[in-house]
Enzyme design. Structure first.
Site, PDB file in Angstrom:
ATOM      1  N   GLY A   2      43.416   1.013   2.268  1.00  0.00           N
ATOM      2  CA  GLY A   2      42.116   1.625   2.559  1.00  0.00           C
ATOM      3  C   GLY A   2      42.046   3.110   2.264  1.00  0.00           C
ATOM      4  CG  ASP A  11      49.213   0.678   8.220  1.00  0.00           C
ATOM      5  OD1 ASP A  11      48.286   1.274   7.633  1.00  0.00           O
ATOM      6  OD2 ASP A  11      49.041  -0.366   8.899  1.00  0.00           O
ATOM      7  CG  ASP A  36      50.954   0.025  18.137  1.00  0.00           C
ATOM      8  OD1 ASP A  36      49.977   0.797  18.020  1.00  0.00           O
ATOM      9  OD2 ASP A  36      50.956  -0.952  18.908  1.00  0.00           O
ATOM     10  CB  VAL A  37      48.944   5.197  16.004  1.00  0.00           C
ATOM     11  CG1 VAL A  37      49.320   5.362  14.549  1.00  0.00           C
ATOM     12  CG2 VAL A  37      47.655   4.404  16.169  1.00  0.00           C
ATOM     13  CE1 TYR A  94      35.290   3.211  13.598  1.00  0.00           C
ATOM     14  CE2 TYR A  94      33.071   3.972  13.121  1.00  0.00           C
ATOM     15  CZ  TYR A  94      34.407   3.881  12.775  1.00  0.00           C
ATOM     16  OH  TYR A  94      34.860   4.456  11.614  1.00  0.00           O
ATOM     17  CE  LYS A 143      36.875   6.494  13.582  1.00  0.00           C
ATOM     18  NZ  LYS A 143      38.191   6.903  13.067  1.00  0.00           N
ATOM     19  CB  ALA A 182      33.836   0.403  -1.357  1.00  0.00           C
TER      20      ALA A 182
HETATM   21  N1  LIG Z   1      35.594   2.632   5.425  1.00  0.00           N
HETATM   22  C1  LIG Z   1      34.619   3.345   5.918  1.00  0.00           C
HETATM   23  O1  LIG Z   1      33.476   3.223   5.473  1.00  0.00           O
HETATM   24  C2  LIG Z   1      34.889   4.355   6.990  1.00  0.00           C
HETATM   25  C3  LIG Z   1      33.840   5.212   7.357  1.00  0.00           C
HETATM   26  C4  LIG Z   1      34.081   6.176   8.320  1.00  0.00           C
HETATM   27  C5  LIG Z   1      35.320   6.291   8.919  1.00  0.00           C
HETATM   28  N2  LIG Z   1      36.309   5.417   8.557  1.00  0.00           N
HETATM   29  C6  LIG Z   1      37.605   5.593   9.215  1.00  0.00           C
HETATM   30  O2  LIG Z   1      38.583   5.753   8.225  1.00  0.00           O
HETATM   31  C7  LIG Z   1      39.844   5.292   8.713  1.00  0.00           C
HETATM   32  C8  LIG Z   1      40.425   4.312   7.722  1.00  0.00           C
HETATM   33  O3  LIG Z   1      39.545   3.212   7.635  1.00  0.00           O
HETATM   34  P1  LIG Z   1      39.617   2.160   6.450  1.00  0.00           P
HETATM   35  O4  LIG Z   1      38.220   1.863   6.092  1.00  0.00           O
HETATM   36  O5  LIG Z   1      40.572   2.617   5.419  1.00  0.00           O
HETATM   37  O6  LIG Z   1      40.176   0.915   7.282  1.00  0.00           O
HETATM   38  P2  LIG Z   1      41.395  -0.082   6.974  1.00  0.00           P
HETATM   39  O7  LIG Z   1      41.300  -1.157   8.016  1.00  0.00           O
HETATM   40  O8  LIG Z   1      41.379  -0.480   5.551  1.00  0.00           O
HETATM   41  O9  LIG Z   1      42.659   0.832   7.256  1.00  0.00           O
HETATM   42  C9  LIG Z   1      43.027   1.183   8.559  1.00  0.00           C
HETATM   43  C10 LIG Z   1      44.538   1.165   8.614  1.00  0.00           C
HETATM   44  O10 LIG Z   1      44.921   1.567   9.930  1.00  0.00           O
HETATM   45  C11 LIG Z   1      46.015   0.742  10.315  1.00  0.00           C
HETATM   46  N3  LIG Z   1      46.087   0.654  11.774  1.00  0.00           N
HETATM   47  C12 LIG Z   1      45.167   0.161  12.624  1.00  0.00           C
HETATM   48  N4  LIG Z   1      45.617   0.197  13.885  1.00  0.00           N
HETATM   49  C13 LIG Z   1      46.876   0.732  13.834  1.00  0.00           C
HETATM   50  C14 LIG Z   1      47.859   1.016  14.802  1.00  0.00           C
HETATM   51  N5  LIG Z   1      47.671   0.733  16.104  1.00  0.00           N
HETATM   52  N6  LIG Z   1      49.013   1.576  14.399  1.00  0.00           N
HETATM   53  C15 LIG Z   1      49.235   1.839  13.092  1.00  0.00           C
HETATM   54  N7  LIG Z   1      48.338   1.572  12.126  1.00  0.00           N
HETATM   55  C16 LIG Z   1      47.171   1.022  12.491  1.00  0.00           C
HETATM   56  C17 LIG Z   1      45.683  -0.630   9.711  1.00  0.00           C
HETATM   57  O11 LIG Z   1      46.824  -1.458   9.647  1.00  0.00           O
HETATM   58  C18 LIG Z   1      45.127  -0.227   8.361  1.00  0.00           C
HETATM   59  O12 LIG Z   1      46.127  -0.152   7.373  1.00  0.00           O
HETATM   60  C19 LIG Z   1      39.560   4.680  10.086  1.00  0.00           C
HETATM   61  O13 LIG Z   1      39.867   5.621  11.081  1.00  0.00           O
HETATM   62  C20 LIG Z   1      38.072   4.419  10.038  1.00  0.00           C
HETATM   63  O14 LIG Z   1      37.485   4.395  11.315  1.00  0.00           O
HETATM   64  C21 LIG Z   1      36.131   4.466   7.620  1.00  0.00           C
END
Ligand SMILES: NC(=O)c1ccc[n+]([C@@H]2O[C@H](COP(=O)([O-])OP(=O)(O)OC[C@H]3O[C@@H](n4cnc5c(N)ncnc54)[C@H](O)[C@@H]3O)[C@@H](O)[C@H]2O)c1
Length: 278
Positions: free
Chosen positions: A33, A53, A79-80, A182, A186, A216
């Site tokens: 991501g 991760d 695990d964070v 959520y 944030k 995306a």
């Molecule tokens: N995609 C969007 O449109 C968007 C928009 C705004 C904010 N965000 C934020 O961006 C960040 C990344 O989102 P993304 O879209 O890439 O999501 P994603 O689900 O593709 O990636 C999130 C990653 O965090 C890891 N993760 C989750 N919980 C965890 C834990 N307890 N310990 C360790 N790792 C953990 C997951 O395994 C995953 O690899 C997030 O904080 C999300 O809220 C995303």
């Protein structure tokens, strides 16, 4: 105690590439991501990089990142939300690269549920990951950085930068999905960013955040696949007329991680195609 000279404007408009040469970066949520995309930009700017991760694919993601960028990269399971797990992950990073001086907190989760049906346990789990997880990794990073710099004369002390990943949902209630937990988490990440920024500036650690709009990523792809009418509803409200691509976060995260942004403190930068300004 460190001093405020870490915020000095040093470099003007000169171009010194790569911007992050010699730096050591940790990216949580880096296996996929937006985290992976930002890790790629940071690695391409010269930093060594550790992807943290909970996914088992984190090591293969790090190997791919090394192939794609030529950077020294490792993947560590974490695990964070678990203090022992976070501490042991940072120990592994220090053993490999030395003390980290860049942290990007991208690990996060979402919960699409009407507030009226949301269970407290689900609310708490989301806050544990998005808010407490961001705090815990930041604190672990800061403790290691401060310990590594303790006793060094001013000129030899390092500088560090934390970039949190907030969301435009910290600032606007994006509809039609319902996601009160959520959005609130944030907003907390953005306030945590400002609070830590002020508290840790004298320690040589700058803290800022990126607040993405709809990107995306793997997370949103799954959601859109399950809710096909959602992408259309989202895009109709984005002034730029499209979702963002993960690599469009690259320049901003490198800027915030680097000393080019020495005077940028405690901010959450919206990168959302104009969503929150209309
Ligand atoms: N995609 C969007 O449109 C968007 C928009 C705004 C904010 N965000 C934020 O961006 C960040 C990344 O989102 P993304 O879209 O890439 O999501 P994603 O689900 O593709 O990636 C999130 C990653 O965090 C890891 N993760 C989750 N919980 C965890 C834990 N307890 N310990 C360790 N790792 C953990 C997951 O395994 C995953 O690899 C997030 O904080 C999300 O809220 C995303």
């Amino acid at each position: 105690m460190f001093a405020y000279e870490h915020c000095a404007y040093t470099d003007g408009m000169s171009t010194i590439e790569p911007l992050l040469a010699g730096r050591r970066a940790v990216i949580t949520g880096g296996a996929r991501g937006l985290g992976y995309a930002m890790a790629k930009a940071i690695a391409a700017s010269g930093a060594s990089i550790a992807l943290l991760d909970r996914l088992d694919t984190v090591e293969s993601a790090a190997a791919r990142l090394a192939d794609e960028t030529g950077a020294d990269a490792i993947g560590v399971n974490v695990d964070v939300t678990d203090e022992a797990s976070v501490e042991s992950a940072f120990d592994a990073v220090t053993a490999r690269f030395g003390t980290a001086d860049i942290l990007v907190n991208s690990a996060g989760m979402t919960l699409g549920a009407p507030a009226i049906d949301t269970e407290v346990a689900d609310w708490n789990r989301l806050f544990e990951v998005n808010v407490a997880g961001t705090f815990l990794t930041s604190r672990t990073f800061a403790r290691a950085f401060v310990a590594a710099n303790a006793g060094l004369p001013g000129a030899e002390r390092g500088v560090a930068s934390i970039v949190n990943v907030s969301s435009m949902s910290a600032f606007a209630v994006n509809i039609p999905q319902t996601q009160a937990a959520y959005n609130t988490s944030k907003a907390a990440v953005s306030m945590l960013t400002s609070s830590l920024a002020i508290e840790w500036l004298p320690l040589g650690i700058r803290v800022n955040a990126i607040a993405p709009g709809y990107f995306a990523s793997d997370m949103t792809r799954d959601f859109v696949a399950e809710n096909p009418d959602m992408a259309e509803a989202w895009i109709s409200k984005i002034p730029s007329g499209r979702m963002g691509q993960p690599d469009e976060l690259g320049d901003l995260v490198v800027y915030l991680a680097s000393e080019r942004s020495a005077y940028v403190v405690g901010q959450s930068f919206r990168i959302d195609g104009g969503y929150t300004v209309v």
